[in-house]
Design a protein around this motif. Sequence first.
Motif, PDB file in Angstrom:
ATOM      1  N   LEU A 114      -3.323   1.127  -7.373  1.00 24.70           N
ATOM      2  CA  LEU A 114      -3.196   1.217  -5.926  1.00 24.70           C
ATOM      3  C   LEU A 114      -1.843   0.698  -5.461  1.00 24.70           C
ATOM      4  O   LEU A 114      -1.265  -0.209  -6.070  1.00 24.70           O
TER       5      LEU A 114
ATOM      6  N   THR B 148      -7.949  -1.038   1.927  1.00 26.13           N
ATOM      7  CA  THR B 148      -9.115  -0.164   1.923  1.00 26.13           C
ATOM      8  C   THR B 148      -8.685   1.267   1.618  1.00 26.13           C
ATOM      9  O   THR B 148      -7.496   1.602   1.663  1.00 26.13           O
ATOM     10  N   LEU B 149      -9.677   2.098   1.302  1.00 23.16           N
ATOM     11  CA  LEU B 149      -9.454   3.514   1.017  1.00 23.16           C
ATOM     12  C   LEU B 149     -10.212   4.361   2.031  1.00 23.16           C
ATOM     13  O   LEU B 149     -11.276   3.966   2.515  1.00 23.16           O
TER      14      LEU B 149
ATOM     15  N   THR C 176      -2.812  -2.746  -0.704  1.00 20.05           N
ATOM     16  CA  THR C 176      -3.929  -1.887  -0.291  1.00 20.05           C
ATOM     17  C   THR C 176      -5.148  -2.726   0.077  1.00 20.05           C
ATOM     18  O   THR C 176      -5.590  -3.577  -0.690  1.00 20.05           O
TER      19      THR C 176
ATOM     20  N   TRP D 110      -0.768   5.803   2.174  1.00 12.51           N
ATOM     21  CA  TRP D 110      -0.364   6.481   0.947  1.00 12.51           C
ATOM     22  C   TRP D 110      -1.435   7.507   0.597  1.00 12.51           C
ATOM     23  O   TRP D 110      -2.618   7.193   0.608  1.00 12.51           O
TER      24      TRP D 110
ATOM     25  N   ALA E   9      -4.798   5.510   0.705  1.00  9.92           N
ATOM     26  CA  ALA E   9      -4.798   4.057   0.563  1.00  9.92           C
ATOM     27  C   ALA E   9      -4.064   3.475   1.754  1.00  9.92           C
ATOM     28  O   ALA E   9      -2.934   3.874   2.051  1.00  9.92           O
ATOM     29  N   LEU E  10      -4.706   2.533   2.437  1.00 11.63           N
ATOM     30  CA  LEU E  10      -4.092   1.873   3.575  1.00 11.63           C
ATOM     31  C   LEU E  10      -3.666   0.474   3.139  1.00 11.63           C
ATOM     32  O   LEU E  10      -4.503  -0.338   2.738  1.00 11.63           O
ATOM     33  N   ALA E  11      -2.365   0.227   3.207  1.00  9.15           N
ATOM     34  CA  ALA E  11      -1.787  -1.034   2.731  1.00  9.15           C
ATOM     35  C   ALA E  11      -1.225  -1.814   3.912  1.00  9.15           C
ATOM     36  O   ALA E  11      -0.626  -1.234   4.826  1.00  9.15           O
TER      37      ALA E  11
ATOM     38  N   VAL F  32     -12.259  -0.888  -3.639  1.00  8.65           N
ATOM     39  CA  VAL F  32     -11.023  -1.569  -3.998  1.00  8.65           C
ATOM     40  C   VAL F  32     -11.409  -2.857  -4.705  1.00  8.65           C
ATOM     41  O   VAL F  32     -12.234  -3.632  -4.201  1.00  8.65           O
TER      42      VAL F  32
ATOM     43  N   TRP G 153       0.544   8.168  -5.971  1.00  6.68           N
ATOM     44  CA  TRP G 153       0.390   8.016  -4.530  1.00  6.68           C
ATOM     45  C   TRP G 153       1.703   8.367  -3.842  1.00  6.68           C
ATOM     46  O   TRP G 153       2.776   7.996  -4.312  1.00  6.68           O
TER      47      TRP G 153
END
Length: 383
Positions: free
Chosen positions: A330, A336-337, A334, A358, A347-349, A309, A367
């Motif tokens: 992204l 991290t992936l 976001t 996502w 994708a973690l937001a 990222v 996404w």
Amino acid sequence: MSRRRQACLLLIAVAVLSAGCGSAARQPAARVGPAQPPSLATSLVTASGTWAVAVMGGSAASHNNFWQLFVRPAGTGRWRLATPPGVASNGGLVVASLGAGSVVAGFRPSQELSFSPLATTHDNGAAWTPGLLDAALADVPDALAAAPGSGRLLALLTSGGAELSGPGGTAWTRLATRRALAASAAGGRCGLDRLTAAAFSSSGVPLLAASCAHPGTAGVFAYAGGMWHQVGPALPASYARQKVTVLRLTTTSGTTMALLAAGTGSAARLLAASSTDGGAHWALSQPQPLHSARLTSASFGPGGTVAIVLTGGRGETITGAAAWRPLPALPPGTVTLAPGPTGGWVALAVHRTRLAAWRLAPGGATWAATQTINVPVGFGSSG
């Protein structure tokens, strides 16, 4: 005033301005330091599930930031909160795989604490067994490593040194200090600046990574036979004048993976490197120019995959020695992936106390929101 006097004054003014500009141009350029490791936000794939680390809440200055651990058990597409209970997480959280689905988490000390609580789980976070490292873990994602099979742990410390435990994370002993490693033959060839990561090879050999002051040198060191050996990847001649920093180092499914930064400032480039024999041989990826962007997170997945990222909402992935592949923009927030449950990426937001997942399907262009978790955060509890 005569025209002659006006002309003289004009010439004097031009001369003064030119001298001033010349003085400004001769000011020494600000020194650009080596690349910095990414944040602690990352993901980890084990046999029993995929783990993710993210910071939730508010201001770190007010101790309202709380690092959290999430797990997506294998065979499911749903994440759940799995942070070990009863430990302050304001200082940061790192995680390492013990093999066979077991995971150990380490908490960086915050406020007045000087030690790092540890916790181990064998059931995806349903239960945790406490442990202790009587020292402060470094503020890097690879500050804690585990040797699958033996249960030994390797910790990189804020002091710049490293400690090694016996089986089960007990009986910690000093393995290295930054000064001693820098004074060794291997460290001297690197011109060791600082240690940046800790790992074990697939055969259980302790590894440390570093930033090197000597251009063109990738600092990866293995401790064998009572001494340190330089086992970093040999870089092409085109990097001979560029300083190199190892940003990440970990071993996944028998493959040791490293993420390198070569060069500084706008000319910095990332390279992924992988080794299946403890650093005797490495495969290097194509370079990924950063174009002045900053790396904020890096994750490793199965099959030699790497996901990063970057600032500006950019994401990139690579598998093995293939070319880097840009991801669609992204989702906002976001951090991290993580590899998707059936391929692709997640994708973690983070939005204060809410984690949103996502999913990007393999080869997809957009996404899709799949899950939201509201995390209970005790604002003011650590002030």
